[in-house]
Design an enzyme around this catalytic site. Structure first.
Site, PDB file in Angstrom:
ATOM      1  N   ASN A  23       0.271  -9.157   5.030  1.00 41.00           N
ATOM      2  CA  ASN A  23       0.261  -7.714   5.240  1.00 41.00           C
ATOM      3  C   ASN A  23       0.309  -7.036   3.873  1.00 41.00           C
ATOM      4  O   ASN A  23       0.527  -7.678   2.845  1.00 41.00           O
ATOM      5  CB  ASN A  23       1.454  -7.309   6.103  1.00 41.00           C
ATOM      6  CG  ASN A  23       1.212  -6.029   6.874  1.00 41.00           C
ATOM      7  OD1 ASN A  23       0.329  -5.243   6.539  1.00 41.00           O
ATOM      8  ND2 ASN A  23       1.989  -5.811   7.918  1.00 41.00           N
TER       9      ASN A  23
ATOM     10  N   GLN B 134       0.817  -1.219   0.000  1.00 35.36           N
ATOM     11  CA  GLN B 134       0.000   0.000   0.000  1.00 35.36           C
ATOM     12  C   GLN B 134       0.851   1.270   0.000  1.00 35.36           C
ATOM     13  O   GLN B 134       0.328   2.371  -0.185  1.00 35.36           O
ATOM     14  CB  GLN B 134      -0.935   0.012   1.199  1.00 35.36           C
ATOM     15  CG  GLN B 134      -0.232   0.158   2.540  1.00 35.36           C
ATOM     16  CD  GLN B 134      -1.166   0.001   3.717  1.00 35.36           C
ATOM     17  OE1 GLN B 134      -1.501  -1.107   4.110  1.00 35.36           O
ATOM     18  NE2 GLN B 134      -1.590   1.128   4.280  1.00 35.36           N
TER      19      GLN B 134
END
Length: 453
Positions: free
Chosen positions: A394, A75
């Site tokens: 993650n 991200q």
């Protein structure tokens, strides 16, 4: 016998006094352990000093049930973890359908629509509350972060339901999708300015306010399009599978693409939370005022349950072959380089010679914890029918942990995980029945309304 205040005892001073400060200094100097810790912590990270190496070396990344065979996503400098976790949940099924090894939906596409919808959601909240004083606690909460990156499971589902999905190739990342700060700065100012203008228009009525809202949203649309590009209405979808065979689906809308390649029934999922506060009874649903991103979408609803049920359902789902979206307070007891979490990973009490005794409910009540991050369970280590550790996808890239896949000891799950998304059919019947009752509303600032970033 004397009742009440004992006047024979000296009053404790309200302000710090020289005598009190001197006493603290003497007490600190009198303990050799304090000097040792001062020498250590002034020269290196307190986490390196507090790290319990027995705990760290006792953790490895192996698990008995392991689903992921894809690359971890990243991200970058954005707060889109909830979106990445949701899309990561869906991409395994899409990859199988497409016959490819690895696949990503466009995170930038969902970001664009989340920002635009959230701007409208915020401005509608301003219209609805424009009769309140600007320093009202709800107004202050709304204005604090009118269009941040964070989100919740229900918000992800609402976006997919309304706007569909596209492959990453149809709307790739931009500089601003990967680093949202500058774009958010402009959007926040525009929306706060818009809020002031809408509040000033309150005497003219709701229709006048909504007419002006269209102008504010026009500016928001321009900012988003400049920073993120223009979301496609249709795109040509063709690809080569892992066996080098070529495929073409032709021109698709985002809704058509989602209908073809989303293989999980998102409308059947519920958000199960662990909120141990006395004010939050188990077996009841809750919602948070003004929490959401799409006007008229189903509200964000939580079903409160015991922690052992969250663990059991998460483990059963993973063992059954499906990853699990979850939200947690990510930074607590975390070793970033090793990519592990454990409730006893750092001995801060030993470093500071101070007790850290708050339980989860007390931490919630006193603002020491809340959900901060969302990820995906992709594995679990089962021992005698119980989970011992968890494998976590993650969205922080491949550089840390096991190429971006982290390890969570079960002790950490109980202390710092707040919610999971599971199918309603997995719930015990009495708990599933609670979903049919109206949720208890919590104020906008309640910590259970925290957004995962």
């Amino acid at each position: 016998m004397t009742f009440g205040h004992d006047d024979s005892r000296p009053a404790v001073p309200r302000a710090l006094t020289p005598d009190q400060i001197e006493a603290y200094e003497k007490d600190f100097a009198a303990r050799p352990a304090n000097q040792l810790m001062q020498n250590a912590v002034t020269r290196t990270s307190v986490d390196d000093v507090a790290l319990d190496r027995r705990v760290l070396t006792g953790i490895d990344h192996s698990v008995s049930h392991h689903l992921d065979d894809w690359k971890a996503t990243n991200q970058k400098q954005s707060g889109r973890c909830w979106m990445f976790a949701g899309l990561n949940l869906l991409r395994a099924g899409a990859a199988r359908e497409l016959g490819v090894k690895d696949f990503e939906f466009s995170q930038n596409y969902l970001l664009w629509w989340d920002k635009f919808e959230r701007a409208n959601h915020f401005l509608e909240a301003v219209v609805e509350t424009s009769d309140r004083a600007v320093d009202d606690r709800t107004i202050a909460h709304l204005l604090t972060d009118p269009i941040g990156d964070g989100g919740q499971w229900n918000m992800f589902v609402a976006l997919v339901a309304k706007h569909g999905l596209v492959p990453k190739s149809a709307m790739p990342e931009t500089d601003s999708s990967s680093a949202t700060r500058a774009m958010n700065r402009a959007l926040k100012t525009l929306l706060r300015q818009g809020a002031a203008e809408l509040r000033a228009l309150a005497p003219a009525g709701v229709e006048a306010q909504r007419e002006h809202k269209r102008e504010v949203l026009g500016a928001v649309h321009r900012v988003l399009s400049i920073h993120l590009g223009t979301p496609p209405r249709r795109f040509l979808w063709q690809w080569e599978d892992k066996d080098k065979e070529f495929h073409r689906d032709g021109w698709l809308t985002p809704a058509e693409f989602a209908a073809s390649y989303v293989k999980l029934p998102l409308d059947e999922y519920v958000c199960l939370v662990h909120d141990p506060r006395e004010s939050s009874p188990v077996g009841r649903t809750f919602t948070v005022e003004y929490l959401g991103n799409i006007v008229d979408a189903p509200p964000v609803v939580y079903l409160n349950a015991e922690m052992e049920l969250l663990k059991r359902l998460a483990a059963e789902t993973v063992v059954g072959g499906e990853p699990v979206w979850f939200g947690c307070d990510v930074a607590k007891m975390m070793h970033g380089d090793a990519g592990v979490w454990d409730a006893r990973l750092f001995d801060y009490a030993g470093v500071y010679d101070a007790p850290f005794t708050m339980d989860k409910a007390t931490r919630l009540l006193h603002h020491d914890t809340q959900m901060t991050h969302a990820m995906l369970f992709t594995g679990v280590d089962m021992v005698d029918g119980s989970p011992r550790r968890w494998r976590v996808e993650n969205s922080w890239g491949e550089q840390k942990a096991d190429k971006g896949f982290w390890t969570m000891n079960d002790s950490w799950f109980g202390e710092h995980v707040f919610e999971i998304a599971v199918r309603r059919s997995a719930l015990p019947p009495d708990l599933a029945a609670a979903l049919d009752h109206p949720p208890i509303p919590l104020p906008a600032w309640d910590p259970m309304g925290a957004l995962a970033r």
